[in-house]
Design a protein around this motif. Structure first.
Motif, PDB file in Angstrom:
ATOM      1  N   ALA A   1       0.893  -0.980   0.181  1.00 27.84           N
ATOM      2  CA  ALA A   1       0.034  -0.055  -0.249  1.00 27.84           C
ATOM      3  C   ALA A   1       0.980   1.218   0.041  1.00 27.84           C
ATOM      4  CB  ALA A   1      -0.795  -0.019   1.296  1.00 27.84           C
TER       5      ALA A   1
ATOM      6  N   GLN B   1      -1.709   7.795  -0.699  1.00 29.01           N
ATOM      7  CA  GLN B   1      -2.585   8.047  -1.916  1.00 29.01           C
ATOM      8  C   GLN B   1      -2.161   9.368  -2.582  1.00 29.01           C
ATOM      9  OE1 GLN B   1      -6.665   6.466  -0.484  1.00 29.01           O
ATOM     10  NE2 GLN B   1      -6.477   6.127  -2.409  1.00 29.01           N
TER      11      GLN B   1
ATOM     12  N   SER C   1       1.952   4.087  -4.851  1.00 29.75           N
ATOM     13  CA  SER C   1       1.941   2.630  -4.819  1.00 29.75           C
ATOM     14  C   SER C   1       2.478   1.837  -6.112  1.00 29.75           C
ATOM     15  CB  SER C   1       0.425   2.325  -5.084  1.00 29.75           C
ATOM     16  OG  SER C   1      -0.269   3.169  -6.030  1.00 29.75           O
TER      17      SER C   1
ATOM     18  N   ASP D   1      -6.431   2.978  -6.905  1.00 28.77           N
ATOM     19  CA  ASP D   1      -5.304   4.128  -6.489  1.00 28.77           C
ATOM     20  C   ASP D   1      -5.547   4.956  -7.659  1.00 28.77           C
ATOM     21  OD1 ASP D   1      -4.082   5.238  -4.333  1.00 28.77           O
ATOM     22  OD2 ASP D   1      -2.294   4.779  -4.967  1.00 28.77           O
TER      23      ASP D   1
ATOM     24  N   ILE E   1       0.275  -3.236  -6.083  1.00 25.53           N
ATOM     25  CA  ILE E   1       0.394  -2.548  -4.703  1.00 25.53           C
ATOM     26  C   ILE E   1      -0.741  -1.376  -4.960  1.00 25.53           C
ATOM     27  CG2 ILE E   1       1.569  -0.901  -3.470  1.00 25.53           C
ATOM     28  CD1 ILE E   1       4.050  -2.626  -4.051  1.00 25.53           C
ATOM     29  N   THR E   2      -1.706  -1.083  -3.754  1.00 30.41           N
ATOM     30  CA  THR E   2      -2.741  -0.269  -4.025  1.00 30.41           C
ATOM     31  C   THR E   2      -2.466   0.953  -3.236  1.00 30.41           C
ATOM     32  OG1 THR E   2      -5.079   0.023  -4.100  1.00 30.41           O
ATOM     33  CG2 THR E   2      -4.218  -1.426  -2.390  1.00 30.41           C
TER      34      THR E   2
ATOM     35  N   ASP F   1      -3.076   3.162   0.592  1.00 30.10           N
ATOM     36  CA  ASP F   1      -3.188   2.859   1.902  1.00 30.10           C
ATOM     37  C   ASP F   1      -4.662   2.797   2.352  1.00 30.10           C
ATOM     38  OD1 ASP F   1      -3.618   5.357   1.969  1.00 30.10           O
ATOM     39  OD2 ASP F   1      -2.105   5.798   3.482  1.00 30.10           O
TER      40      ASP F   1
ATOM     41  N   SER G   1      -2.898  -5.694   2.903  1.00 30.38           N
ATOM     42  CA  SER G   1      -1.954  -6.146   1.596  1.00 30.38           C
ATOM     43  C   SER G   1      -1.537  -7.408   1.524  1.00 30.38           C
ATOM     44  CB  SER G   1      -0.753  -5.029   1.642  1.00 30.38           C
ATOM     45  OG  SER G   1      -1.100  -3.631   1.505  1.00 30.38           O
TER      46      SER G   1
END
Ligand code: ADP
Ligand code: 5SP
Length: 566
Positions: free
Chosen positions: A91, A94, A194, A212, A282-283, A285, A499
């Motif tokens: 994560a 953003q 991310s 994201d 990965i995105t 948070d 995650s």
């Protein structure tokens, strides 16, 4: 199989953290690196640099890479068997963007395992050494421009899930193009925090994440593509400039469980990872946080990190300029609704420090003791015998909702309406309860459309640093009044945990039919054990109290408007 590990990282504002779990969801290792403490040479304060004259907040990209080198070293020192790691996800804070140079792809693909990452990538792999941070407020002109050209806040919110926000990546890219044209020109690719992190692990620029990407004001959520009109406005010029920006942004991976490829050989040789360890997207948070709990309708997560966010998972794409909608990080057809506040833990810490200055804590080990005592020793709204109620607004930083400059305001609400407090307020002691109520009243005022017709949640789950504080949990329960109470996730880092669950799901999800997989929700519900994962920290709804706060909402709304217009 039983030794297999799944790793979730979290590159957030003040720290980079990690959780490794086994396939029974049991945590095997937790570690973190705190930027201000562990990478002091960068001289950040709370993980960022600020330039108050221009309302800028930004972070050095090299520091994140250095911190990642240190974290990998800590994992190794803790004895983690990297060879057992089957998949990694993560994560990132953003909206922040990373501007890669034309050299980046080559440098990422030729990392030498004899050396740490940071000196091999920085500065050559970047066209801009800083990443605009989500606390930045410097893009008012860019936001006004985009909103006016596209037709207003409602239309932007409908297309992209949010009206324009200073911190969103589209307005930030536009500002970089205006202020640093040569850096923009020299940029080969743009990642979010991310996808930047995923790129480090893959050794190649990773695609943007499906959830994201919704924090950019560039992505058309209903049609699942970049909005050509907004891209053109941000790119400037004509068709060529638009195509160039689309190229810089690259692809968006629609499947949150996709195998993006094996971990780069660098990590195999330097740390002993398996060649078969896969990288899962990965995105952001916040999207990762909703993966840490099996959320049901009417459940709410309140994430008490540097920012405060309120999160729900919903099948309804209902937009509004007052909150954000994102595509769900794993489940097509679901969305994440979110409220986000800049003035979360740092604003609470400021009041705490003011209280400690006049009334030092009697428990040396608990810096929050005096604050908590002050917050819990007065009735709701600090109501006096004469019925006067206290409403405060505490924004040491400019706020997102309401869109408001920095400042502190204190009001008294009584039979004669609302007026600014004069000598009726015991500063700073009365601020303790008032700041907690204020932060919760703001969420209650705005979260209604994301919840039931009454605006009452079923459960509130609290996560993040602030959730360790009993006074914060109690006031959250009193103001939001969840019918089934307030629960704390016992593992302190929800987004790293979410995650790690995502990495596990990506590898182990059942194939239902070709291209259709077991949903994340079904996968997690089957394995998740409520008794070991969460604890009840407040009863929530209290008859009469929730109603009292409900009756104060109109005055609170008026107080916010006063602050925003002053
Ligand atoms: N007992 C506590 N009471 C209130 N706040 C706390 C407590 N413990 C930690 N915090 C707050 O948690 C914040 C960090 O939370 P965290 O979730 O780690 O943030 P982030 O992910 O944004 O880096 C700190 O700013 C600190 O003020
Ligand atoms: O801007 C937002 C969400 O829109 C923030 O929530 C950031 O994603 C940073 O999060 P933390 O560092 O506070 O976890």
């Amino acid at each position: 199989m039983s030794d297999d590990l799944y790793v979730g990282f979290d590159l957030s504002t003040q720290q980079i953290k990690v959780i490794a779990i086994n396939s029974k969801l049991e945590p095997i290792l937790q570690a973190y690196v705190e930027f201000d403490v562990d990478t002091p040479e960068y001289k950040t304060h709370k993980g960022v640099y600020t330039n108050p004259e221009l309302n800028e907040v930004f972070a050095p990209v090299a520091m994140w890479i250095k911190a990642f080198d240190i974290l990998l070293g800590k994992m190794q020192a803790a004895g983690l068997n990297f060879a057992n790691v089957r998949s990694i996800s993560g994560a990132g804070q953003q909206h922040g963007s990373v501007f890669w140079s034309a050299e980046a792809e080559r440098l990422l693909a030729s990392l030498n395992p004899d050396f740490p990452l940071e000196p091999q990538l920085s500065p050559k792999a970047f066209s801009h050494d800083m990443s605009p941070n989500w606390q930045d407020h410097s893009t008012a002109d860019e936001c006004d421009y985009l909103e006016q050209k596209v037709g207003g806040a409602e239309i932007l919110a409908h297309i992209t899930g949010s009206k324009t926000h200073h911190r969103f990546t589209g307005p930030q890219i536009l500002r970089v193009r205006h202020r640093h044209p040569s850096r923009y020109e020299d940029t080969a690719r743009i990642s979010l925090v991310s996808s930047f992190f995923a790129s480090l692990l893959l050794g190649a620029i990773a695609p943007l994440d499906v959830s994201d990407v919704c924090g950019m004001n560039l992505w058309d959520i209903p049609n699942e593509k970049f909005d050509e009109e907004i891209i053109q406005l941000v790119a400037g010029g004509g068709e060529d400039e638009k195509t160039e920006l689309l190229h810089k942004l690259g692809k968006v991976e629609p499947d949150g469980g996709k195998n993006l490829g094996p971990i780069n050989d660098y990590y195999v040789k330097r740390y002993g990872f398996s060649k078969d360890c896969t990288i899962t997207p990965i995105t952001g948070d916040n999207p990762a946080t909703i993966l840490a709990l099996p959320l049901r309708p009417l459940d709410v997560i309140v994430s008490l990190g540097t920012s405060t966010t309120l999160l729900v998972s919903t099948p309804v794409y209902k937009t509004s300029p007052s909150y954000h909608m994102f595509s769900h990080p794993t489940s097509k057809g679901l969305y994440m609704g979110m409220l986000c506040y800049c003035n979360g833990s740092l604003a609470r810490e400021k009041v705490r420090d003011e209280i400690n200055a006049v009334k030092p804590s009697s428990h040396a080990s608990d810096v929050w003791a005096s604050f908590n005592e002050a917050a819990l020793s007065v009735p709701p709204l600090g109501t006096t015998a004469r019925g006067q109620k206290k409403l405060g607004i505490y924004f040491p930083l400019p706020e997102i909702v309401p869109d408001c400059k920095a400042g502190t305001w204190r009001f008294i609400s009584d039979g004669n309406g609302l007026h600014e407090a004069r000598n009726e307020w015991d500063i700073p002691l009365a601020d303790a309860r008032a700041i907690l109520e204020s932060q919760n009243l703001s969420m209650r005022l705005r979260a209604g459309p994301l919840l039931s017709s009454t605006g009452q949640p079923r459960r509130v789950y609290v996560v993040g640093g602030g959730s360790r504080n009993p006074a914060i949990c109690q006031v959250t329960g009193e103001v939001l009044g969840p019918s089934e109470g307030v629960y704390r996730l016992e593992l302190s880092n929800a987004c790293a945990l979410g995650s790690a669950y995502k990495a596990l799901w990506a590898v182990q999800r059942k194939v239902i039919k070709e291209g259709v997989y077991e949903s994340f929700e079904d996968f997690l519900s089957e394995r998740w054990d409520e008794k070991t994962m969460i604890n009840s920290v407040d009863v929530g709804y209290r008859s009469g109290v929730w109603e009292k706060y409900g009756a104060a909402l109109a005055a609170f709304n008026e107080a916010e408007k006063f602050a925003a217009n002053s």
